[in-house]
Each structure stands twice: as structure tokens, then as C-alpha cells.
Write an enzyme that holds these catalytic residues in place. Structure first.
Site, PDB file in Angstrom:
ATOM      1  N   HIS A  54       0.822  -1.211   0.000  1.00 33.30           N
ATOM      2  CA  HIS A  54       0.000   0.000   0.000  1.00 33.30           C
ATOM      3  C   HIS A  54       0.860   1.267   0.000  1.00 33.30           C
ATOM      4  O   HIS A  54       0.488   2.287   0.579  1.00 33.30           O
ATOM      5  CB  HIS A  54      -0.960   0.021   1.191  1.00 33.30           C
ATOM      6  CG  HIS A  54      -1.967  -1.091   1.188  1.00 33.30           C
ATOM      7  ND1 HIS A  54      -3.138  -1.033   0.461  1.00 33.30           N
ATOM      8  CD2 HIS A  54      -1.961  -2.298   1.792  1.00 33.30           C
ATOM      9  CE1 HIS A  54      -3.817  -2.160   0.630  1.00 33.30           C
ATOM     10  NE2 HIS A  54      -3.112  -2.945   1.432  1.00 33.30           N
ATOM     11  N   ASN A 127     -10.297  -2.991   1.645  1.00 27.67           N
ATOM     12  CA  ASN A 127      -9.921  -2.932   0.238  1.00 27.67           C
ATOM     13  C   ASN A 127     -11.149  -2.627  -0.614  1.00 27.67           C
ATOM     14  O   ASN A 127     -12.258  -2.470  -0.090  1.00 27.67           O
ATOM     15  CB  ASN A 127      -9.310  -4.264  -0.222  1.00 27.67           C
ATOM     16  CG  ASN A 127      -7.883  -4.453   0.278  1.00 27.67           C
ATOM     17  OD1 ASN A 127      -7.126  -3.504   0.431  1.00 27.67           O
ATOM     18  ND2 ASN A 127      -7.521  -5.703   0.538  1.00 27.67           N
TER      19      ASN A 127
END
Length: 488
Positions: A54, A127
Site C-alpha cells: 500500500h 480494500n
């Protein structure tokens, strides 16, 4: 109006920011030029370790507004009244690539949301997909290694990617999501967000419920084909960052509607799927979506490094009325996320403005944590640094944030019971059968495009077996497409 004066780090005025001090005209630079040494030394230290996953992210501030009464299920104060608003910060991200990677790539997207509630910060780390590749945190480092750059070639290798998936049949469901039409969102505004994990809500009477979060984009879901994504990534690697920034600057504030699925805790043990398995969803026919509220983003950060790069989210940041479930991946992340931030940002990262709780005066956590690099909550004379003490320091409440996890007759531990359809392929097949003919064709082409590049036949065969197990037509079409590409 007087001009602002440029200063050194110690606050002294800078006389000359254009020329270094030298020993005479054209002479060598002098070691006594404190401003030069300080400026170069600080420049050398401007970067911090990037996130292992990320890393490439964008973010914005906004608010969450409750639109529906859910007090029958949770005592969380920020969800306790219709119309109540709570300030939020949302960070979007890609997963596998580095900080300099492109936005328009085929990859899951992070959807990390921080609620600055009156009872402390609540972090919901999810997500843009409701499932994930694995269900046990022990496999997470290996999974990420397989998706990142190869140590020898220095680039992402289909051999590694598909070899791991070949040995992880539980990944088939998420692979089907990733390689499908939603694998490359058109922008961060045009994708859904999911808590993905199963969480626990507890109401004022102590009754426990398991929940899943669904943030449905009000802009509509829009995605890119593989060809469109490659073209956009080549034109503007920062396409999604640009889109989010410019939309909010124009006053076109993106929003999402939060829905939850709610399962009474007593139903978990006998549900046909393991409700704590991150590779599986709860079908809406079993547990329908119930609306909770609206999330709106309306303010861009002033400094991307300070507020996006240094934003720290941890799924163990709960508030009263919300807690964890026996989800093994969630349990692993309760440790791993916070530990990653202590490494990247230091033990005092919660004192940074973007991470500081607004529930306590001055944004300083009222506890006995002390010292460390960059400590600013340096209580001294008025506060002892141990507990319990006799000096009226902060004390425990004795009230758990959520109900104890009692599943299958055990409290605090949970061994998943057998569920009637608890295999790794059933839901992947269900998803495939929901797709239109065109969606199936694109899914097959996307999978075959990557799988056909794998050099090991046994890896290819293991992956093909997964798709065959999910659905006979699915497996047959993928196998044919892979064979055709490899014969060319």
C-alpha cells in the site's frame, strides 16, 4: 506588510540562501557555514521507509453522517444518533507496487478509513474487494514476496505470482475478482470499499453481532480494460491522485453509502461458510445489506507527505461497541499494522496531527507511554509514568469495548467448525456464473494473459485445476486460452 524572514532550524535569520560561505572569492567552502550543512543534512534525511504494501496512496478528509438507526446492534457513540457527523480521513492505495508506481494498474485497492470519534480514533482498514487471497496471516509475508519485485530480475515475475497462487487454492476467489472487469478501477471515486474482514458489534445490552462493511460508491462503479489501464498509466502515472484532487478542488465531493451485513453471533457456528474466512463472502440472500450512513470527502490534505504518507491506520484501533472477530487474517493484522507504523514513523506517530485522537484535549493520548523519538506529550511534574498510582492519573474503566468472543463453546479461542460449503472454490464459481458472456471472456483473457507467461508447466496445471474446480466451463475456457497463447 513586513516580509517573512527565512530562518534556520534553530530560528535564527538566514543572511544568504543563494551562496555558500567560502574562504575568499572562489575559495573552498567553509565548515562554519551552518546554514549550508544543516540544509544538506536535512535534505539527506527527508525520506522515510515506504510502506511494504500500500505504498502508493492518495487521501482526503471528510465526514461520516449516520442516516439510519443501528443502535439495536452497536453502542458505538458515533453511530448512536441519526444525523450525527464524525470527521474522517480516507486513504486509497494500490497494494503491490512501490511509492513511484502507476495508479491505473490491475491490483486491489486499499480503502483505509479513520473516524475521529469522541471516544477515540476508529480505524477501518479494508480494500475495494470483499475478499482476499489468503486466510491465514502466516502466509502473508510469502504472498507479498511473490507479488513484489523478484530479487534477481528486479521486476514483478508471472512465475512468482502464479506459482504462489498455484499453491494457495484459497486465492481462486480473489483472483477471479482481480482478473475480472473491476480489476482496474477508473478512479478512486468510482469504486466500492469494503471492510473485507468480519468485525463484531456489541449493543448496549451486551448482545454481540458479527458485521461486514460495504461502502457503495455514489458515483457509480467504473473500471478500465487492460488496454485502457496501460494507456492511462503511460500518460499519467498519477491519474487517480489527479482525479481525486481535482474533483474535490472543484467542489465535486465524492461520497459512498455505508451498508452492513449483520449476523447474530449465535448463528456463526452453524453457518454454511466459515464467517471468519477472509477468502469468502456472506451471500446477500443470507444476510441482506442494511444502510447505516453516508461518507463524504470534501477537503484535500495541505501536505501529502505529512498527511497521506504519514497517516497510520491500525485495525486494532477500536471504540466502545466495536471489536474484532475470530477472523485469523484480522487477528494477524491487529499486530502487524501498528508494528509497521512504529517502524516507519516511530513509536510516537500517534502524536502527528493526522493520527492524533480528537477525543482527548490537545490530541494527546492520555496514557503512560513515554519518551521515544520525537516525543511531544512530555508529561512531567504533574504526571507519574506508571500505573496504578496514587496521584489521580488516568485509570482503566473496567468496561470492555466489545463482547468477549464466545464461539463454539469457547471464549477467546476459536477453531472453525465444519461448514456445509466451506471449500475454496464454490464462491469463485458462483461469481463466475453471475457474469455476462462478455465479462467471462474478458476474465478468461486477463487470466490467460498472465498465466501463459509462466515458465513452469506444473504451476500452470495447478492454477488451471483451481479454475476447473470453481466451474467446469471456467476451467475449460481458461485452459484453452492458455494453451493457445503458449502455442503462438
Amino acid at each position: 506588510m513586513s516580509k517573512r524572514v527565512l530562518t534556520t532550524e534553530s530560528g535564527a535569520p538566514v543572511a544568504d540562501n543563494q551562496n555558500s560561505a567560502t574562504a575568499g572569492v572562489g575559495g573552498p567552502i567553509l565548515l562554519q557555514d551552518q546554514h549550508l550543512l544543516e540544509k544538506l543534512a536535512r535534505f539527506n534525511r527527508e525520506r522515510i521507509p515506504e510502506r511494504v504494501v500500500h505504498a502508493r496512496g492518495s487521501g482526503a478528509y471528510g465526514y461520516f453522517e449516520v442516516t439510519d438507526d443501528v443502535t439495536a446492534y452497536t453502542s458505538a457513540d458515533f453511530l448512536g444518533e441519526v444525523g450525527k457527523r464524525t470527521e474522517t480521513f480516507l486513504r486509497f492505495s494500490t497494494v503491490a507496487d512501490s511509492l513511484g508506481g502507476a495508479d491505473a494498474v490491475r491490483d486491489p485497492r486499499g480503502f483505509a478509513l479513520k473516524f475521529y470519534t469522541e471516544e477515540g480514533n476508529y480505524d477501518l482498514v479494508g480494500n475495494n474487494t470483499p475478499v482476499f487471497f489468503i486466510k491465514d496471516p502466516l502466509k502473508f509475508p510469502d504472498f507479498i514476496h511473490s507479488q513484489k519485485r523478484d530479487p534477481f530480475t528486479g521486476k514483478q515475475e508471472p512465475d512468482n505470482v502464479w506459482d504462489f497462487w498455484a499453491h494457495a487454492p484459497e486465492a481462486t476467489h480473489q483472483v477471479t475478482w482481480l482478473m475480472g472487469d473491476r480489476g482496474i478501477p477508473a478512479s478512486y471515486r468510482h469504486m466500492n470499499g469494503y471492510g473485507s474482514h468480519t468485525y463484531q458489534w456489541t449493543n448496549a445490552q451486551g448482545e454481540a453481532f458479527f458485521v461486514k462493511y460495504h461502502f457503495k460508491t455514489n458515483q457509480g462503479v467504473r473500471s478500465l480494460s487492460a488496454e485502457q489501464g496501460a494507456e492511462l498509466a503511460g500518460k499519467d502515472a498519477n491519474s487517480h491522485q489527479t482525479d481525486l484532487l481535482q474533483a474535490i478542488e472543484r467542489g465535486v465531493n465524492p461520497s459512498w453509502t455505508l451498508h452492513v451485513q449483520i449476523m447474530p453471533a449465535a448463528e456463526a457456528a452453524n453457518y454454511r461458510f466459515n464467517p471468519f474466512d477472509l477468502t469468502k463472502v456472506w451471500p446477500h440472500s443470507d444476510y441482506p445489506l442494511q444502510r447505516v450512513g453516508r461518507l463524504v470527502l470534501d477537503r484535500n490534505p495541505d501536505n501529502v507527505f505529512s498527511e497521506v504518507e504519514q497517516a497510520a491506520f491500525s485495525p486494532n484501533n477500536f471504540v466502545p461497541g466495536i471489536g474484532p472477530s475470530p477472523d485469523k487474517m484480522l487477528q494477524g493484522r491487529l499486530f502487524a499494522y501498528a508494528d509497521a507504523h512504529r517502524y516507519r514513523l516511530g513509536v510516537n506517530h500517534t502524536q502527528l496531527a493526522v493520527n492524533a485522537p480528537k477525543a482527548v484535549p490537545g490530541g494527546t493520548a492520555d496514557n503512560y507511554g513515554r519518551d521515544g523519538l520525537m516525543a511531544s506529550n512530555a508529561y512531567g511534574r504533574e504526571r507519574k509514568n506508571y500505573e496504578p498510582n496514587s496521584y489521580d492519573g488516568p485509570a482503566e474503566t473496567g468496561k470492555p469495548l466489545s463482547a468477549p468472543l464466545a464461539v463454539n463453546g469457547h471464549t477467546g479461542t476459536h477453531e472453525a467448525p465444519a461448514h456445509t460449503k466451506d471449500d475454496d472454490f464454490f464462491q469463485a464459481g458462483e461469481l463466475y456464473r453471475l457474469m455476462s458472456a462478455e465479462e467471462k471472456s474478458r476474465l478468461v483473457a486477463n487470466i490467460a494473459g498472465g498465466l501463459s507467461q509462466v515458465s513452469r508447466d506444473d504451476v500452470i496445471e495447478k492454477n488451471l485445476a483451481h479454475f476447473h474446480a470453481a466451474d467446469a466451463d471456467y476451467g475449460k475456457r481458461v485452459e484453452a486460452a492458455v494453451r493457445a497463447l503458449r502455442e503462438d
